[in-house]
Design an enzyme around this catalytic site. Structure first.
Site, PDB file in Angstrom:
ATOM      1  CG  HIS A  41      48.474  36.126  40.910  1.00  0.00           C
ATOM      2  ND1 HIS A  41      48.811  35.282  39.882  1.00  0.00           N
ATOM      3  CD2 HIS A  41      47.600  37.026  40.361  1.00  0.00           C
ATOM      4  CE1 HIS A  41      48.182  35.636  38.769  1.00  0.00           C
ATOM      5  NE2 HIS A  41      47.436  36.696  39.038  1.00  0.00           N
ATOM      6  CD  GLU A  92      51.815  33.753  40.364  1.00  0.00           C
ATOM      7  OE1 GLU A  92      50.687  33.194  40.417  1.00  0.00           O
ATOM      8  OE2 GLU A  92      51.973  34.903  39.928  1.00  0.00           O
ATOM      9  NE  ARG A 123      48.503  34.900  34.129  1.00  0.00           N
ATOM     10  CZ  ARG A 123      47.409  35.465  34.616  1.00  0.00           C
ATOM     11  NH1 ARG A 123      47.531  36.606  35.306  1.00  0.00           N
ATOM     12  NH2 ARG A 123      46.221  34.948  34.427  1.00  0.00           N
TER      13      ARG A 123
END
Length: 396
Positions: free
Chosen positions: A360, A341, A312
């Site tokens: 991601h 993000e 993360r």
């Protein structure tokens, strides 16, 4: 957003040859007989069953030997939407409809009185829908929140638990794909693949420089911070590159597990940081791991080392990382996760040439997305049927 747009173009996903169907191995046989519509059905079965071991952990679940179920509706599951920017992928909807009556957030808000009684589970896909106190108070029959993915930092576990609601995640479905992206980032950074591609296709390139060099991954030292299922999968892959593998974890792995991948335990993370050529972060985001890697930790790494994050974004102090990359405290970084993000388009990390950032995509594969849904379904059905829960997440 990237994953939703990319996968919404796909057709219904078939399983790959030899690939296990987690949902059908773990679900209740009565539920397996459900059709696609939200209707009443009658089930009568009198034979015991035993599930096959799951592909990831080899676990087996026993079910009651005899049971007769009367007419009942398919349990309602709340989702944000089907398709669109943030909704459940359209090709996953039929899989959910086999076992649940799908209720979108819009449908719920338009008819709260009726829908709130039907909803027994929430399927969280890409961190949506948002689960807050207001939502939980409006769902009196809610029993389980099935998260598609392993990270649950977007869920307030203590608050949810106070309502008597279970939370589950999908650690088995994500392990291989996330380990793959970790290896891909390590290799891409070591051999400067992104830069190399840009040079190869640039209209300004007249020749390839002979002094344009990367570094070797083979026989290098890899330090893995977080040796859970994903970290261990990374170690299995790294062994094929003859890498020296160090790891730091809250709990040491069993001796036979260490020997199987040739991993050496570092009780202190500092020892791992000082020795590693590549440091890969594979931990859950918790209050204890928030900004686990900061200026001090980056300063302990070799100036030739590369930092890789597949956990993360908030696990690392990004300001400290910017400074370390700008001042060549470390050689490079490769990130599949950031905070937030996506990053603001003027963020300094986006201006550096010694970093790779991907959107991601650790679990963004056709196979992983389906297996995550299957595992989430198996978890939710286990809760609804009062069976052992394969992947429950407990508040700390």
């Amino acid at each position: 957003m990237f994953r939703s747009k990319a996968f919404s173009l796909l057709k219904l996903i078939p399983l790959m040859p030899g690939q296990s169907d987690l949902a059908y191995k773990l679900i209740h046989p009565a539920i397996a007989s459900h059709g696609h519509r939200c209707h009443r059905r009658s089930v009568d079965y009198r034979q015991g069953y035993k599930t096959c071991p799951s592909s990831a952990e080899g676990r087996t679940i026993n079910a009651p030997q005899t049971k007769v179920m009367a007419e009942e509706e398919l349990p309602g599951v709340l989702i944000l939407d089907i398709g669109g920017t943030h909704g459940v992928l359209e090709n996953l909807a039929p899989l959910l409809k086999k076992h649940f009556c799908l209720i979108t957030m819009k449908e719920f808000l338009e008819n709260k009185k009726e829908m709130s009684k039907k909803i027994q589970s929430v399927f969280v896909f890409e961190c949506r829908p948002t689960v807050d106190r207001e939502l939980l108070e409006s769902l009196p029959n809610l029993k389980v929140i099935g998260n598609s993915g392993v990270g649950v930092d977007h869920l307030d576990l203590k608050m949810i638990s106070s309502f008597g609601i279970k939370v589950t995640n999908t650690p088995h479905a994500v392990a291989d794909s996330t380990a793959d992206i970790g290896m891909a980032l390590m290799l891409a950074s070591a051999r400067r693949l992104v830069e190399g591609c840009q040079i190869a296709v640039s209209p300004d390139t007249k020749y390839f420089a002979v002094d344009w060099l990367g570094v070797e991954v083979t026989r290098a030292t890899l330090g893995i911070i977080g040796m859970g299922s994903i970290g261990y999968k990374v170690a299995q892959r790294a062994r094929a590159f003859d890498m020296r593998i160090l790891y730091h974890n809250r709990n040491r792995r069993r001796k036979e597990e260490e020997e199987a991948v040739g991993a050496h335990y570092c009780e202190k993370m500092e020892d791992l940081l000082q020795q590693s050529d590549f440091v890969m972060l594979v931990v859950n985001l918790t209050p204890e791991t928030h900004k686990l890697i900061g200026k001090k930790e980056l300063g302990l790494m070799k100036p030739t080392a590369t930092f890789i994050n597949i956990s993360r974004g908030a696990v690392i102090d990004q300001d400290a990382l910017v400074e370390a990359l700008q001042n060549k405290v470390i050689r490079a970084a490769a990130l599949d996760v950031t905070y937030p993000e996506p990053l603001p388009r003027d963020h300094p990390l986006l201006k550096l040439n010694n970093i790779i950032i991907t959107p991601h995509i650790g679990t963004a594969t056709v196979q992983a997305i389906r297996m995550m849904a299957e595992e989430a379904i198996a978890n939710m059905l286990s809760v609804l049927n009062g069976q052992p829960i394969p992947s429950e997440v407990l508040p700390k």
